[in-house]
Enzyme design. Structure first.
Site, PDB file in Angstrom:
ATOM      1  N   ILE A 350     -18.148  11.977 -13.734  1.00  0.00           N
ATOM      2  CA  ILE A 350     -18.592  10.621 -13.379  1.00  0.00           C
ATOM      3  C   ILE A 350     -18.988  10.559 -11.921  1.00  0.00           C
ATOM      4  CG2 ILE A 350     -17.887   8.214 -13.144  1.00  0.00           C
ATOM      5  CD1 ILE A 350     -15.903   8.649 -15.411  1.00  0.00           C
ATOM      6  N   GLY A 353     -15.423  11.740  -5.199  1.00  0.00           N
ATOM      7  CA  GLY A 353     -15.132  11.061  -3.943  1.00  0.00           C
ATOM      8  C   GLY A 353     -14.525  12.049  -2.959  1.00  0.00           C
ATOM      9  N   THR A 354     -13.918  11.493  -1.938  1.00  0.00           N
ATOM     10  CA  THR A 354     -13.329  12.345  -0.915  1.00  0.00           C
ATOM     11  C   THR A 354     -12.135  13.114  -1.458  1.00  0.00           C
ATOM     12  OG1 THR A 354     -13.872  10.532   0.559  1.00  0.00           O
ATOM     13  CG2 THR A 354     -12.527  12.293   1.480  1.00  0.00           C
ATOM     14  N   TYR A 355     -11.368  12.440  -2.272  1.00  0.00           N
ATOM     15  CA  TYR A 355     -10.097  13.044  -2.662  1.00  0.00           C
ATOM     16  C   TYR A 355     -10.059  13.516  -4.103  1.00  0.00           C
ATOM     17  CZ  TYR A 355      -8.920  10.743   1.638  1.00  0.00           C
ATOM     18  OH  TYR A 355      -8.922  10.346   2.936  1.00  0.00           O
ATOM     19  N   GLY A 356     -11.068  13.202  -4.841  1.00  0.00           N
ATOM     20  CA  GLY A 356     -10.992  13.591  -6.242  1.00  0.00           C
ATOM     21  C   GLY A 356     -12.339  13.609  -6.932  1.00  0.00           C
ATOM     22  N   VAL A 358     -13.996  12.750 -10.608  1.00  0.00           N
ATOM     23  CA  VAL A 358     -13.631  11.953 -11.767  1.00  0.00           C
ATOM     24  C   VAL A 358     -14.493  12.341 -12.966  1.00  0.00           C
ATOM     25  CG1 VAL A 358     -13.275   9.608 -12.643  1.00  0.00           C
ATOM     26  CG2 VAL A 358     -12.978  10.080 -10.207  1.00  0.00           C
ATOM     27  N   ASP A 468      -8.883   0.299   1.497  1.00  0.00           N
ATOM     28  CA  ASP A 468     -10.228   0.838   1.285  1.00  0.00           C
ATOM     29  C   ASP A 468     -10.960   0.036   0.210  1.00  0.00           C
ATOM     30  OD1 ASP A 468     -12.351   2.475   1.799  1.00  0.00           O
ATOM     31  OD2 ASP A 468     -11.643   4.161   0.597  1.00  0.00           O
TER      32      ASP A 468
HETATM   33  N1  LIG Z   1     -11.000   4.989 -14.204  1.00  0.00           N
HETATM   34  C1  LIG Z   1     -12.277   5.221 -13.923  1.00  0.00           C
HETATM   35  N2  LIG Z   1     -13.222   5.027 -14.864  1.00  0.00           N
HETATM   36  C2  LIG Z   1     -14.516   5.275 -14.579  1.00  0.00           C
HETATM   37  N3  LIG Z   1     -14.976   5.667 -13.388  1.00  0.00           N
HETATM   38  C3  LIG Z   1     -14.074   5.862 -12.408  1.00  0.00           C
HETATM   39  C4  LIG Z   1     -12.685   5.659 -12.621  1.00  0.00           C
HETATM   40  N4  LIG Z   1     -12.038   5.919 -11.471  1.00  0.00           N
HETATM   41  C5  LIG Z   1     -12.974   6.269 -10.587  1.00  0.00           C
HETATM   42  N5  LIG Z   1     -14.199   6.246 -11.132  1.00  0.00           N
HETATM   43  C6  LIG Z   1     -15.466   6.569 -10.474  1.00  0.00           C
HETATM   44  O1  LIG Z   1     -15.271   7.618  -9.562  1.00  0.00           O
HETATM   45  C7  LIG Z   1     -15.576   7.188  -8.240  1.00  0.00           C
HETATM   46  C8  LIG Z   1     -14.652   7.879  -7.277  1.00  0.00           C
HETATM   47  O2  LIG Z   1     -13.314   7.554  -7.618  1.00  0.00           O
HETATM   48  P1  LIG Z   1     -12.236   7.311  -6.490  1.00  0.00           P
HETATM   49  O3  LIG Z   1     -12.774   6.264  -5.571  1.00  0.00           O
HETATM   50  O4  LIG Z   1     -10.923   7.049  -7.133  1.00  0.00           O
HETATM   51  O5  LIG Z   1     -12.249   8.750  -5.806  1.00  0.00           O
HETATM   52  P2  LIG Z   1     -11.978   9.079  -4.291  1.00  0.00           P
HETATM   53  O6  LIG Z   1     -12.120  10.543  -4.118  1.00  0.00           O
HETATM   54  O7  LIG Z   1     -10.651   8.546  -3.911  1.00  0.00           O
HETATM   55  O8  LIG Z   1     -13.146   8.285  -3.607  1.00  0.00           O
HETATM   56  P3  LIG Z   1     -13.354   7.869  -2.064  1.00  0.00           P
HETATM   57  O9  LIG Z   1     -14.280   8.885  -1.519  1.00  0.00           O
HETATM   58  O10 LIG Z   1     -13.984   6.506  -2.165  1.00  0.00           O
HETATM   59  O11 LIG Z   1     -12.041   7.849  -1.398  1.00  0.00           O
HETATM   60  C9  LIG Z   1     -15.483   5.668  -8.267  1.00  0.00           C
HETATM   61  O12 LIG Z   1     -16.324   5.084  -7.322  1.00  0.00           O
HETATM   62  C10 LIG Z   1     -15.960   5.364  -9.675  1.00  0.00           C
HETATM   63  O13 LIG Z   1     -17.363   5.356  -9.720  1.00  0.00           O
END
Ligand SMILES: Nc1ncnc2c1ncn2[C@@H]1O[C@H](COP(=O)(O)OP(=O)(O)OP(=O)(O)O)[C@@H](O)[C@H]1O
Length: 688
Positions: A350, A353-356, A358, A468
């Site tokens: 999907i 992001g920075t930490y994960g 998806v 955030d």
């Molecule tokens: N439960 C979910 N269902 C569908 N899409 C999701 C879900 N969780 C996250 N996403 C998608 O994945 C993207 C990144 O998720 P998330 O923000 O949790 O990751 P992150 O690495 O922490 O991001 P960031 O760089 O913003 O810190 C979200 O913007 C969203 O588009």
């Protein structure tokens, strides 16, 4: 780290440890009552409940009533003084049609006239006596493994005890993959006993006592080191003014938190001891006696305090506000360990992001489509990333219709493969808005804002700052539901206010106090982000899209006026305040959101504008709280919030990898930087 199978951990040691924990909790509670710094209570009370009808000085020097309880129907207007910095240069005279007849002027926010809020039942104010935090004054940082072990121990105990009937914390959705060691050795018990004795002694002589043994929280110290730099890519005005003064701080944020399932966050209990109890049927409960007394709200928070004019409107509202669900209880068999990621079929990535990363996946057993967030380990040299521990910890603990549900944690073949299984949401708000030709209508914005405010209120009620909030962290499904995700930067806050890192919140949504280098901040930073989000929902454009921190501040000042000591007491003492900024005398926000528009631009009623202004109030002390915002007049006037069932739907964006698309479209420099950093990461395996 494989998914452990630890069938036989109901040892005497655990029971003993639990007893010690309970005792520690009780003592800690007593201790907190006696010693906790009263100043923050006052602060906290003032922020949360204290708005009770007290007139306050406004950011711009005008006073306004920042009360969750609505002021009288007709209050005299704000003082008709000359324009001040932060005051509107021009307002639109016309009212949006359909507004109720309660537009008596109120004193002003950021120099903009507000409207009175109608009568309504005073909100059941929640008395929060103290924070759930347990401090480590020695600053001794638990090793990640210790933190992990603590989590294990908490969860281990959780599996054993019977349910109480009040709150049903949804913490520990399955055993954590980080459960490295569940056996409780006798040394540990001795350590606890020793600790208990030392603690009692320390209580007498050392006012802020230490107890990290039962904490599932990591030290903020790490956060300052690890989290912040990842987010900061630009030169701060603070840096430009006062370089090299980065002081390492040891945050008190070591504690345990448990949240009841009563949505709206109304009846949650926060644990001193970190002990969660489980019932024979596998559900988890908090033992009332072990946790601090947060006054329980009666009824659901979403409806309890709202101001409703008439019965019919009340009915209408009831169907429109996010319904606090009596969610089904989680049944987690704590003895089973984590499932394997192999039990999921990958459908598509999907986003990253920075930490994960998806993924959209199908649970092979049930056929359910869920989202898997893989914890990024690439840059971790010292074990499991703390940001992810925090996120997992918080999301497993929380259960609210406006917060994305984490169902369980699953593991892959290696210790580095840890995934959160989340409910799948078809869109995020950022992506959804990018596909829209027209911005959301006011009634739709109300529906989204209500859900968002409910979620944020729940977080704040449970002493968590999200830190955030932005449109890409707000998920949407095709049932019109909005859910907050990405708790990687979130953290507990507590009394007294402690210096935190200011390098949080994506630039565009970052509060001015953070941009100006304030190290002590609180829930108001999330409320500012909500103001930016509300404006973006109405106009489909980010409100302040700065490229650097100074640029961001200049953009804010150009619209809201340059703040000064009068409208924001303490402003001039902020580290970044002496930088050269644009001088703009007036608040021009109304120009952007007029009450009527002949060009098809966004329109906003007086009441809506009042709320927006209160969210974007400079002085964090005066910025509106989530609780008060939920009761704002705007949500009660016509057009009423759209029912979730009638919210627009979009093609399922999350069925494609949207990273590159986002990069191409977003001028967000942080995102650009992030994408650059991630440039080398490609598809390597099924869930790589
Ligand atoms: N439960 C979910 N269902 C569908 N899409 C999701 C879900 N969780 C996250 N996403 C998608 O994945 C993207 C990144 O998720 P998330 O923000 O949790 O990751 P992150 O690495 O922490 O991001 P960031 O760089 O913003 O810190 C979200 O913007 C969203 O588009």
């Amino acid at each position: 780290m494989a998914a452990g199978r630890h069938g036989g951990y109901r040892s005497y040691g655990v029971v003993r440890e639990r007893e010690l924990d309970l005792e520690a909790s009780r003592r800690s509670k007593e201790y907190h009552h006696r010693h906790r710094h009263p100043s923050h209570h006052r602060d906290s009370e003032r922020r949360r409940d204290g708005d009770r009808g007290r007139d306050r000085e406004l950011s711009n020097g005008y006073s306004h009533r920042r009360s969750p309880h609505p002021p009288p129907r007709s209050r005299p207007s704000g003082r008709a003084e000359d324009r001040e910095p932060g005051e509107v240069s021009s307002g639109s005279g016309s009212e949006e049609s359909g507004g109720r007849l309660v537009k008596a002027r109120e004193p002003r926010v950021n120099g903009v006239a507000g409207v009175s809020r109608e009568g309504g039942a005073p909100s059941p104010s929640k008395k929060r006596k103290h924070s759930p935090l347990i401090w480590d004054r020695n600053g001794s940082m638990p090793q990640v493994q210790d933190v992990v072990r603590n989590i294990t121990e908490v969860d281990t105990v959780a599996a054993e005890l019977p349910l109480a009937d009040v709150s049903t914390p949804s913490m520990a959705g399955g055993r954590s993959p980080m459960d490295l060691d569940v056996s409780v050795d006798s040394q540990k018990v001795e350590r606890l006993q020793e600790h208990e004795q030392t603690r009692i002694m320390e209580e007498e002589e050392y006012p802020t006592m230490i107890n990290i043994l039962t904490s599932r929280w990591v030290d903020a110290h790490d956060e300052e080191e690890e989290v912040a730099p990842k987010k900061k890519k630009t030169v701060s005005p603070v840096d430009s003014v006062k370089r090299g003064s980065t002081k390492k701080v040891t945050s008190p944020e070591l504690g345990e938190l448990l949240v009841g399932k009563n949505s709206g966050g109304s009846s949650s209990r926060l644990s001193d001891s970190g002990v969660v109890r489980g019932s024979a049927n596998g559900d988890l409960e908090v033992d009332r006696d072990d946790y601090m007394d947060l006054e329980k709200e009666t009824g659901d928070s979403s409806s309890s305090g709202r101001m409703l004019d008439t019965d019919s409107e009340s009915d209408a509202r009831r169907s429109r506000t996010p319904e606090p669900t009596q969610s089904s209880r989680r049944c987690i068999n704590m003895l089973q360990g984590c499932r394997s990621v192999d039990e999921f079929q990958r459908l598509n990535k999907i986003n990253e992001g920075t930490y994960g990363v998806v993924f959209r996946v199908r649970d092979k057993k049930t056929g359910e489509i869920v989202a898997l967030k893989k914890v990024k380990m690439e840059k971790e040299r010292e074990g499991f990333p703390l940001t992810s521990l925090r996120e997992i910890n918080i999301l497993l603990s929380f259960h609210h219709p406006s917060i994305v549900d984490v169902k369980e944690v699953v593991v892959g073949s290696s210790v580095n493969d840890t995934f959160m299984v989340m409910e799948y949401m078809e869109h995020d708000l950022k992506g959804a808005m990018e596909t829209m030709k027209q911005p959301y209508r006011q009634s739709e914005v109300k529906c989204l804002m209500l859900q968002l405010l409910e979620g944020v209120k729940y977080l704040h009620d449970n002493w968590v700052l999200h830190r955030d909030l932005k449109t890409s962290n707000l998920l949407l499904n095709n049932r019109g539901e909005l859910k907050i995700c990405d708790f990687g930067l979130s953290r507990q806050y507590g009394s007294p206010l402690k210096p935190y890192t200011q390098l949080v919140v994506t630039l565009w949504y970052r509060a001015p106090e953070l941009l100006l280098g304030a190290k002590e901040y609180s829930t108001a930073i999330d409320m500012w982000s909500l103001g930016c989000i509300m404006a973006e929902l109405l106009s489909k454009e980010p409100l302040f899209n700065g490229k650097t921190e100074i640029d961001q501040l200049n953009k804010i000042f150009r619209i809201l006026g340059t703040p000064n000591e009068q409208i924001w007491p303490g402003y001039s003492k902020l580290p970044g305040a002496s930088a050269k900024f644009v001088k703009q005398q007036y608040n021009r926000l109304r120009n952007k959101f007029p009450a009527a528009s002949f060009t098809g631009g966004p329109i906003l009623s007086e009441a809506g504008f009042d709320l927006l202004n209160r969210l974007l109030t400079y002085d964090p002390e005066k910025r509106i709280s989530a609780d008060a915002a939920l009761k704002h007049e705007w949500f009660c006037e016509i057009p009423l919030p759209t029912s979730k069932d009638f919210m627009p739907t979009f093609p399922a964006l999350n069925e494609q990898d949207r990273c590159m698309k986002k990069y191409m479209k977003s001028p967000d420099p942080l995102e650009e930087q992030r994408m650059k950093e991630q440039g080398s990461i490609g598809d390597r395996g099924l869930f790589d």
